[in-house]
Motif scaffolding. Structure first.
Motif, PDB file in Angstrom:
ATOM      1  N   GLU A 105     -19.732  21.334   5.236  1.00  0.00           N
ATOM      2  CA  GLU A 105     -20.367  21.649   6.354  1.00  0.00           C
ATOM      3  C   GLU A 105     -21.933  21.841   6.149  1.00  0.00           C
ATOM      4  O   GLU A 105     -22.771  21.270   6.876  1.00  0.00           O
ATOM      5  N   TYR A 106     -22.246  22.621   5.402  1.00  0.00           N
ATOM      6  CA  TYR A 106     -23.525  22.855   4.851  1.00  0.00           C
ATOM      7  C   TYR A 106     -24.148  21.505   4.365  1.00  0.00           C
ATOM      8  O   TYR A 106     -25.528  21.567   4.646  1.00  0.00           O
ATOM      9  N   LEU A 107     -23.541  20.863   3.712  1.00  0.00           N
ATOM     10  CA  LEU A 107     -24.288  19.529   3.269  1.00  0.00           C
ATOM     11  C   LEU A 107     -24.252  18.026   4.239  1.00  0.00           C
ATOM     12  O   LEU A 107     -24.880  17.368   3.769  1.00  0.00           O
ATOM     13  N   GLN A 108     -23.861  18.579   5.338  1.00  0.00           N
ATOM     14  CA  GLN A 108     -24.207  17.584   6.284  1.00  0.00           C
ATOM     15  C   GLN A 108     -25.498  16.899   6.361  1.00  0.00           C
ATOM     16  O   GLN A 108     -25.697  15.239   6.476  1.00  0.00           O
ATOM     17  N   PRO A 109     -26.639  17.359   6.418  1.00  0.00           N
ATOM     18  CA  PRO A 109     -28.073  16.959   6.505  1.00  0.00           C
ATOM     19  C   PRO A 109     -28.127  15.883   5.244  1.00  0.00           C
ATOM     20  O   PRO A 109     -28.573  14.738   5.297  1.00  0.00           O
ATOM     21  N   GLN A 110     -28.014  16.425   4.008  1.00  0.00           N
ATOM     22  CA  GLN A 110     -27.980  15.661   2.848  1.00  0.00           C
ATOM     23  C   GLN A 110     -27.042  14.466   2.862  1.00  0.00           C
ATOM     24  O   GLN A 110     -27.458  13.207   2.361  1.00  0.00           O
ATOM     25  N   LEU A 111     -25.439  14.713   3.213  1.00  0.00           N
ATOM     26  CA  LEU A 111     -24.842  13.596   3.176  1.00  0.00           C
ATOM     27  C   LEU A 111     -25.412  12.410   4.392  1.00  0.00           C
ATOM     28  O   LEU A 111     -25.093  11.252   4.042  1.00  0.00           O
ATOM     29  N   ARG A 112     -25.998  12.560   5.397  1.00  0.00           N
ATOM     30  CA  ARG A 112     -26.554  11.640   6.161  1.00  0.00           C
ATOM     31  C   ARG A 112     -27.472  10.930   5.546  1.00  0.00           C
ATOM     32  O   ARG A 112     -27.681   9.699   5.691  1.00  0.00           O
ATOM     33  N   GLN A 113     -28.321  11.566   4.730  1.00  0.00           N
ATOM     34  CA  GLN A 113     -29.314  10.914   3.874  1.00  0.00           C
ATOM     35  C   GLN A 113     -28.821   9.815   2.772  1.00  0.00           C
ATOM     36  O   GLN A 113     -29.411   8.759   2.657  1.00  0.00           O
ATOM     37  N   ALA A 114     -27.599  10.556   2.206  1.00  0.00           N
ATOM     38  CA  ALA A 114     -26.939   9.881   1.037  1.00  0.00           C
ATOM     39  C   ALA A 114     -25.868   8.930   1.742  1.00  0.00           C
ATOM     40  O   ALA A 114     -25.066   8.417   0.921  1.00  0.00           O
ATOM     41  N   GLU A 115     -25.907   8.703   2.974  1.00  0.00           N
ATOM     42  CA  GLU A 115     -24.717   7.904   3.667  1.00  0.00           C
ATOM     43  C   GLU A 115     -24.572   6.159   2.727  1.00  0.00           C
ATOM     44  O   GLU A 115     -25.467   5.772   2.584  1.00  0.00           O
ATOM     45  N   LEU A 146     -13.133  12.126   1.360  1.00  0.00           N
ATOM     46  CA  LEU A 146     -13.117  10.829   1.059  1.00  0.00           C
ATOM     47  C   LEU A 146     -14.360  10.055   2.052  1.00  0.00           C
ATOM     48  O   LEU A 146     -13.890  10.014   3.279  1.00  0.00           O
ATOM     49  N   LEU A 147     -15.401   9.569   1.729  1.00  0.00           N
ATOM     50  CA  LEU A 147     -16.553   9.258   2.354  1.00  0.00           C
ATOM     51  C   LEU A 147     -16.702   7.849   2.770  1.00  0.00           C
ATOM     52  O   LEU A 147     -17.421   7.363   3.549  1.00  0.00           O
ATOM     53  N   THR A 148     -16.063   6.965   1.948  1.00  0.00           N
ATOM     54  CA  THR A 148     -16.313   5.398   2.338  1.00  0.00           C
ATOM     55  C   THR A 148     -14.903   4.637   2.122  1.00  0.00           C
ATOM     56  O   THR A 148     -14.075   5.536   1.415  1.00  0.00           O
ATOM     57  N   ALA A 149     -14.925   3.701   2.306  1.00  0.00           N
ATOM     58  CA  ALA A 149     -13.747   2.667   2.310  1.00  0.00           C
ATOM     59  C   ALA A 149     -13.299   2.658   0.448  1.00  0.00           C
ATOM     60  O   ALA A 149     -12.149   2.856   0.298  1.00  0.00           O
ATOM     61  N   LEU A 150     -14.421   2.688  -0.126  1.00  0.00           N
ATOM     62  CA  LEU A 150     -14.123   2.770  -1.581  1.00  0.00           C
ATOM     63  C   LEU A 150     -13.486   4.008  -1.987  1.00  0.00           C
ATOM     64  O   LEU A 150     -12.661   3.937  -3.048  1.00  0.00           O
ATOM     65  N   GLY A 151     -14.218   4.921  -1.498  1.00  0.00           N
ATOM     66  CA  GLY A 151     -13.602   6.361  -1.726  1.00  0.00           C
ATOM     67  C   GLY A 151     -12.013   6.392  -1.652  1.00  0.00           C
ATOM     68  O   GLY A 151     -11.489   6.985  -2.347  1.00  0.00           O
ATOM     69  N   HIS A 152     -11.800   6.077  -0.355  1.00  0.00           N
ATOM     70  CA  HIS A 152     -10.331   6.000   0.015  1.00  0.00           C
ATOM     71  C   HIS A 152      -9.179   5.247  -1.105  1.00  0.00           C
ATOM     72  O   HIS A 152      -8.496   5.597  -1.355  1.00  0.00           O
ATOM     73  N   GLU A 153     -10.057   4.057  -1.189  1.00  0.00           N
ATOM     74  CA  GLU A 153      -9.310   3.153  -2.166  1.00  0.00           C
ATOM     75  C   GLU A 153      -8.955   3.615  -3.528  1.00  0.00           C
ATOM     76  O   GLU A 153      -7.930   3.617  -4.124  1.00  0.00           O
ATOM     77  N   ARG A 154     -10.032   4.335  -4.191  1.00  0.00           N
ATOM     78  CA  ARG A 154     -10.111   4.820  -5.412  1.00  0.00           C
ATOM     79  C   ARG A 154      -9.554   6.203  -5.549  1.00  0.00           C
ATOM     80  O   ARG A 154      -8.943   6.564  -6.573  1.00  0.00           O
TER      81      ARG A 154
END
Length: 211
Positions: A105-115, A146-154
């Motif tokens: 939750e705290y990292l949401q602003p940074q994760l949006r930039q690193a999407e 798990l933030l991306t399709a690749l993350g889910h796969e791996r």
């Protein structure tokens, strides 16, 4: 753009699937009690440019199965982390797993930039009093995101309890004779190792805290 770097190592086999490139940031403002990586808390004196680091990593990227970024606290140097992630994504199709002591939750602003740049994130602070029964985590309060399709796969396969194969550590040796361990040790493993080696007459210093 520079970052404060603790170390890099290849291969790492205990922090995600396959033979991984491990990158450890230096410096952490969270400083969880009981952390086994207290040596990475301070600011350090090894600063490297992102371009220099990417050039250093290039030969290993060609052989690696994935990338794991830890610390220290990578998000304490977020502009440098973002630039590094962008460079890694541009250079390689490998999955990228990042460890952070901050909550999702705290990292949401940074994760949006690193999407799209972080495939999986282990979030939340280490809690020495919590149980340790889950893969890739030092305490069960920590979450595998798990933030991306690749993350889910791996990495979706790591949403599970610890298995026998998880109870392993990688050893890394520096030129000065220091020995580093990568992985998620079981509670007090390093302290037991310290006591065993000390009893045999070896001089041992670890960053694990007794509590």
């Amino acid at each position: 753009m520079e970052l404060s770097l603790s170390r890099v190592h290849f291969p790492v086999t205990t922090l995600g699937p396959g033979r991984r490139l491990g990158i450890w940031f230096q410096g952490c403002s969270i400083r969880c009690p009981g952390c086994i990586s207290a040596d990475t808390w301070g600011p350090g004196q090894r600063r490297v440019s992102i371009a220099q680091l990417l050039a250093q990593l290039a030969p290993w990227l060609a052989e690696a199965d994935g990338i794991t970024v830890s610390g220290g606290e990578p998000f304490d140097q977020f502009p440098a982390l973002l630039a590094l992630l962008q460079g890694l994504r541009h250079s390689s199709p490998l999955d990228i797993l990042v460890y952070s002591g901050y909550s999702l939750e705290y990292l949401q602003p940074q994760l949006r930039q690193a999407e799209g740049l972080i495939d999986a994130l282990i979030s939340d602070p280490f809690e020495a009093h919590s149980e340790q029964t889950l893969a890739l985590r030092g305490s069960d309060n920590q979450r595998l995101n798990l933030l991306t399709a690749l993350g889910h796969e791996r990495l979706a396969c790591y949403e599970r309890p610890l298995q026998t194969a998880d109870k392993a550590l990688d050893l890394m040796f520096d030129e000065n004779g220091s020995v580093w361990m990568a992985g998620i040790p079981l509670r007090d493993d390093l302290l037991r190792l310290h006591d065993l080696l000390s009893a045999q007459g070896h001089k041992v210093r670890t960053s694990a805290h007794r509590h």
